[in-house]
Design a protein around this motif. Structure first.
Motif, PDB file in Angstrom:
ATOM      1  N   THR A  86      20.972  66.320  41.471  1.00 22.13           N
ATOM      2  CA  THR A  86      21.413  65.215  42.332  1.00 22.13           C
ATOM      3  C   THR A  86      21.782  63.991  41.505  1.00 22.13           C
ATOM      4  OG1 THR A  86      20.040  65.990  44.172  1.00 22.13           O
ATOM      5  CG2 THR A  86      20.755  63.694  44.228  1.00 22.13           C
ATOM      6  N   ASP A  87      20.938  63.641  40.529  1.00 22.03           N
ATOM      7  CA  ASP A  87      21.226  62.497  39.655  1.00 22.03           C
ATOM      8  C   ASP A  87      22.530  62.723  38.892  1.00 22.03           C
ATOM      9  OD1 ASP A  87      18.902  61.222  40.420  1.00 22.03           O
ATOM     10  OD2 ASP A  87      17.723  62.066  38.783  1.00 22.03           O
ATOM     11  N   ASP A  90      25.501  62.283  41.155  1.00 33.97           N
ATOM     12  CA  ASP A  90      25.640  60.860  41.495  1.00 33.97           C
ATOM     13  C   ASP A  90      26.372  60.104  40.394  1.00 33.97           C
ATOM     14  OD1 ASP A  90      24.457  61.055  43.945  1.00 33.97           O
ATOM     15  OD2 ASP A  90      22.483  60.395  43.290  1.00 33.97           O
ATOM     16  N   ARG A 159      30.433  61.688  44.554  1.00 36.37           N
ATOM     17  CA  ARG A 159      30.189  63.035  44.026  1.00 36.37           C
ATOM     18  C   ARG A 159      31.413  63.559  43.283  1.00 36.37           C
ATOM     19  NH1 ARG A 159      25.347  65.193  45.263  1.00 36.37           N
ATOM     20  NH2 ARG A 159      24.163  64.170  46.894  1.00 36.37           N
TER      21      ARG A 159
END
Length: 237
Positions: A86-87, A90, A159
Protein backbone atom coordinates in the motif's frame (compact mmCIF):
# COMPACT_ATOMS: atom_id res chain seq x y z
CA UNK A 1 15.81 2.40 -24.54
CA UNK A 2 14.91 2.49 -20.83
CA UNK A 3 17.77 3.28 -18.42
CA UNK A 4 17.43 1.01 -15.38
CA UNK A 5 19.06 0.92 -11.96
CA UNK A 6 19.03 -2.03 -9.53
CA UNK A 7 19.04 -1.17 -5.82
CA UNK A 8 19.20 -4.13 -3.44
CA UNK A 9 21.49 -5.03 -0.54
CA UNK A 10 21.38 -8.74 -1.47
CA UNK A 11 24.00 -9.72 -4.13
CA UNK A 12 21.95 -12.71 -5.30
CA UNK A 13 18.89 -10.51 -5.88
CA UNK A 14 21.00 -8.03 -7.86
CA UNK A 15 22.40 -10.84 -9.99
CA UNK A 16 18.95 -12.28 -10.78
CA UNK A 17 17.56 -8.87 -11.75
CA UNK A 18 20.62 -8.22 -13.87
CA UNK A 19 20.11 -11.48 -15.77
CA UNK A 20 16.42 -10.71 -16.28
CA UNK A 21 17.28 -7.27 -17.65
CA UNK A 22 19.67 -8.79 -20.21
CA UNK A 23 16.79 -10.76 -21.68
CA UNK A 24 14.82 -7.65 -22.62
CA UNK A 25 16.57 -5.54 -25.30
CA UNK A 26 14.64 -2.37 -24.43
CA UNK A 27 16.27 -2.30 -20.97
CA UNK A 28 19.71 -0.74 -20.47
CA UNK A 29 21.21 -1.43 -17.04
CA UNK A 30 23.08 1.70 -15.92
CA UNK A 31 24.20 0.29 -12.59
CA UNK A 32 23.63 -1.94 -9.60
CA UNK A 33 23.71 -0.55 -6.03
CA UNK A 34 23.87 -2.20 -2.64
CA UNK A 35 22.29 0.65 -0.67
CA UNK A 36 20.09 3.72 -1.01
CA UNK A 37 22.92 6.24 -0.63
CA UNK A 38 24.87 4.80 -3.57
CA UNK A 39 21.63 4.84 -5.56
CA UNK A 40 21.01 8.53 -4.77
CA UNK A 41 24.45 9.40 -6.12
CA UNK A 42 23.87 7.53 -9.37
CA UNK A 43 20.39 9.02 -9.87
CA UNK A 44 21.81 12.51 -9.43
CA UNK A 45 24.67 11.91 -11.88
CA UNK A 46 23.04 9.98 -14.72
CA UNK A 47 19.63 9.64 -16.41
CA UNK A 48 17.61 6.85 -14.79
CA UNK A 49 14.11 6.02 -16.06
CA UNK A 50 13.34 3.01 -13.89
CA UNK A 51 14.54 1.66 -10.52
CA UNK A 52 14.22 -1.93 -9.34
CA UNK A 53 14.11 -1.15 -5.63
CA UNK A 54 14.31 -3.32 -2.54
CA UNK A 55 12.55 -2.01 0.57
CA UNK A 56 14.31 -3.48 3.59
CA UNK A 57 17.81 -2.03 3.32
CA UNK A 58 20.13 -0.76 6.08
CA UNK A 59 19.95 2.86 7.30
CA UNK A 60 17.63 4.12 4.53
CA UNK A 61 14.82 1.92 3.21
CA UNK A 62 13.67 1.87 -0.38
CA UNK A 63 10.47 3.74 0.48
CA UNK A 64 12.45 6.38 2.38
CA UNK A 65 14.80 6.74 -0.58
CA UNK A 66 11.94 7.60 -2.94
CA UNK A 67 10.62 10.19 -0.48
CA UNK A 68 14.01 11.98 -0.55
CA UNK A 69 14.00 12.40 -4.34
CA UNK A 70 12.47 15.55 -5.81
CA UNK A 71 11.69 13.95 -9.18
CA UNK A 72 12.01 10.19 -8.69
CA UNK A 73 12.19 7.82 -11.66
CA UNK A 74 9.54 5.16 -12.13
CA UNK A 75 9.86 2.39 -9.53
CA UNK A 76 9.25 -1.34 -9.46
CA UNK A 77 9.64 -2.49 -5.87
CA UNK A 78 11.27 -5.91 -5.47
CA UNK A 79 10.95 -7.15 -1.92
CA UNK A 80 10.32 -10.16 0.29
CA UNK A 81 7.70 -8.25 2.29
CA UNK A 82 4.04 -8.09 1.23
CA UNK A 83 2.95 -5.61 3.89
CA UNK A 84 4.47 -2.50 2.28
CA UNK A 85 2.49 -2.73 -0.97
CA UNK A 86 0.00 0.00 0.00
CA UNK A 87 2.80 2.43 0.89
CA UNK A 88 4.58 1.60 -2.36
CA UNK A 89 1.56 2.29 -4.56
CA UNK A 90 0.82 5.48 -2.61
CA UNK A 91 4.23 6.63 -3.84
CA UNK A 92 3.18 5.94 -7.43
CA UNK A 93 5.07 2.68 -7.94
CA UNK A 94 4.65 0.95 -11.31
CA UNK A 95 4.49 -2.46 -9.69
CA UNK A 96 5.32 -4.45 -6.55
CA UNK A 97 7.12 -7.77 -6.98
CA UNK A 98 7.34 -10.13 -4.03
CA UNK A 99 10.46 -12.31 -4.01
CA UNK A 100 10.92 -14.84 -5.39
CA UNK A 101 9.18 -13.74 -8.59
CA UNK A 102 9.23 -15.39 -12.01
CA UNK A 103 10.58 -14.02 -15.27
CA UNK A 104 6.98 -13.93 -16.55
CA UNK A 105 5.92 -11.71 -13.63
CA UNK A 106 8.98 -9.51 -14.21
CA UNK A 107 8.04 -9.01 -17.88
CA UNK A 108 4.49 -8.02 -16.89
CA UNK A 109 5.94 -5.41 -14.53
CA UNK A 110 8.21 -4.06 -17.29
CA UNK A 111 5.26 -3.74 -19.66
CA UNK A 112 3.44 -1.67 -17.04
CA UNK A 113 6.50 0.51 -16.57
CA UNK A 114 6.86 1.07 -20.33
CA UNK A 115 3.30 2.42 -20.45
CA UNK A 116 4.18 5.01 -17.84
CA UNK A 117 7.71 5.95 -18.87
CA UNK A 118 6.98 8.58 -21.45
CA UNK A 119 9.91 10.40 -23.01
CA UNK A 120 8.75 13.02 -25.49
CA UNK A 121 9.53 10.96 -28.58
CA UNK A 122 7.53 8.01 -27.26
CA UNK A 123 4.62 10.28 -26.39
CA UNK A 124 4.47 11.81 -29.82
CA UNK A 125 4.50 8.38 -31.42
CA UNK A 126 1.82 6.77 -29.24
CA UNK A 127 -0.10 9.97 -28.41
CA UNK A 128 -1.42 8.98 -24.96
CA UNK A 129 -0.61 12.53 -23.77
CA UNK A 130 1.02 15.17 -25.94
CA UNK A 131 2.10 18.70 -25.13
CA UNK A 132 1.23 21.18 -27.88
CA UNK A 133 1.96 24.85 -27.16
CA UNK A 134 -0.71 25.84 -24.63
CA UNK A 135 -2.44 22.54 -23.97
CA UNK A 136 -2.18 18.80 -23.35
CA UNK A 137 -3.91 16.07 -25.29
CA UNK A 138 -4.93 13.53 -22.68
CA UNK A 139 -6.24 10.07 -23.50
CA UNK A 140 -8.87 9.15 -20.93
CA UNK A 141 -11.44 6.34 -21.23
CA UNK A 142 -10.59 5.92 -24.91
CA UNK A 143 -11.19 9.61 -25.70
CA UNK A 144 -8.47 12.14 -26.54
CA UNK A 145 -9.24 15.34 -24.65
CA UNK A 146 -7.73 18.75 -25.35
CA UNK A 147 -6.96 20.37 -22.00
CA UNK A 148 -5.75 23.95 -22.01
CA UNK A 149 -3.16 24.80 -19.35
CA UNK A 150 -5.18 27.79 -18.17
CA UNK A 151 -8.06 25.42 -17.32
CA UNK A 152 -5.96 23.12 -15.13
CA UNK A 153 -6.14 23.66 -11.36
CA UNK A 154 -3.85 20.85 -10.25
CA UNK A 155 -2.69 17.30 -10.95
CA UNK A 156 -2.73 14.53 -8.37
CA UNK A 157 -1.04 11.13 -8.36
CA UNK A 158 -3.62 8.43 -7.72
CA UNK A 159 -2.04 4.99 -7.45
CA UNK A 160 -1.31 3.92 -11.06
CA UNK A 161 -3.02 6.96 -12.59
CA UNK A 162 -2.95 10.76 -12.49
CA UNK A 163 -5.96 12.96 -11.86
CA UNK A 164 -5.94 16.11 -13.99
CA UNK A 165 -8.35 18.46 -12.23
CA UNK A 166 -9.62 21.37 -14.33
CA UNK A 167 -12.03 24.19 -13.61
CA UNK A 168 -14.96 22.21 -14.98
CA UNK A 169 -14.08 18.50 -14.85
CA UNK A 170 -11.62 15.78 -13.92
CA UNK A 171 -9.62 13.58 -16.31
CA UNK A 172 -7.94 10.31 -15.32
CA UNK A 173 -4.67 9.67 -17.17
CA UNK A 174 -2.82 6.36 -17.42
CA UNK A 175 0.52 8.17 -17.13
CA UNK A 176 2.31 8.82 -13.86
CA UNK A 177 2.51 12.29 -12.37
CA UNK A 178 6.26 12.42 -13.05
CA UNK A 179 5.73 11.55 -16.72
CA UNK A 180 3.14 14.30 -17.20
CA UNK A 181 5.34 16.73 -15.29
CA UNK A 182 7.90 16.49 -18.09
CA UNK A 183 5.28 17.89 -20.46
CA UNK A 184 4.25 20.87 -18.32
CA UNK A 185 5.86 24.31 -18.70
CA UNK A 186 7.80 25.35 -15.58
CA UNK A 187 6.65 28.93 -15.96
CA UNK A 188 3.06 27.83 -15.17
CA UNK A 189 3.23 24.71 -12.99
CA UNK A 190 5.05 23.79 -9.77
CA UNK A 191 5.53 20.49 -8.00
CA UNK A 192 4.45 21.06 -4.37
CA UNK A 193 4.28 17.48 -3.07
CA UNK A 194 5.27 14.05 -4.30
CA UNK A 195 1.61 13.58 -5.23
CA UNK A 196 0.65 17.08 -6.43
CA UNK A 197 1.49 19.63 -9.13
CA UNK A 198 -0.34 22.97 -9.13
CA UNK A 199 -1.05 25.71 -11.64
CA UNK A 200 0.44 28.69 -9.80
CA UNK A 201 -2.00 31.15 -11.39
CA UNK A 202 -4.90 29.22 -9.81
CA UNK A 203 -3.60 29.47 -6.25
CA UNK A 204 -6.02 31.60 -4.23
CA UNK A 205 -4.23 31.47 -0.89
CA UNK A 206 -1.44 29.82 1.10
CA UNK A 207 -1.60 28.88 4.75
CA UNK A 208 1.29 27.09 6.40
CA UNK A 209 1.85 23.91 4.43
CA UNK A 210 -1.41 24.17 2.53
CA UNK A 211 -2.43 25.68 -0.79
CA UNK A 212 -6.00 26.55 -1.73
CA UNK A 213 -7.11 26.50 -5.35
CA UNK A 214 -10.75 26.53 -6.33
CA UNK A 215 -12.52 24.51 -3.65
CA UNK A 216 -9.54 22.21 -3.11
CA UNK A 217 -6.95 22.15 -0.36
CA UNK A 218 -3.53 20.82 -1.41
CA UNK A 219 -0.66 19.86 0.91
CA UNK A 220 2.77 21.37 0.39
CA UNK A 221 5.71 19.26 1.56
CA UNK A 222 8.75 20.86 3.14
CA UNK A 223 10.91 19.43 0.34
CA UNK A 224 9.06 21.53 -2.26
CA UNK A 225 7.99 24.59 -0.26
CA UNK A 226 11.18 26.57 -0.90
CA UNK A 227 10.97 25.93 -4.66
CA UNK A 228 7.31 26.99 -4.70
CA UNK A 229 8.13 30.23 -2.89
CA UNK A 230 10.89 30.91 -5.40
CA UNK A 231 8.50 30.30 -8.31
CA UNK A 232 5.96 32.67 -6.76
CA UNK A 233 8.59 35.31 -5.99
CA UNK A 234 7.93 35.09 -2.24
CA UNK A 235 10.69 35.65 0.31
CA UNK A 236 10.45 32.59 2.56
CA UNK A 237 12.42 34.19 5.43
Amino acid sequence: MINCLIVDDAPVARDILGEYCKLLPRLYLTGSCADAFEAREKIQKMPVDLIFLDINMPILTGIELIKTLKNPPQVIFTTAYKEFATDAFDLGACDYLVKPFSLERFIIAIDRAVERIAPRDMLVESKPEVYQNNHLLIRSDGIINKVNFDQVLFLEASRNYTKVVTIQELFLSILSLSSIEKLLPNEIFSRVHRSFIVNRSKITSLQGNRIFTGKSEIPVSNNYKRFLFEDLGINAK
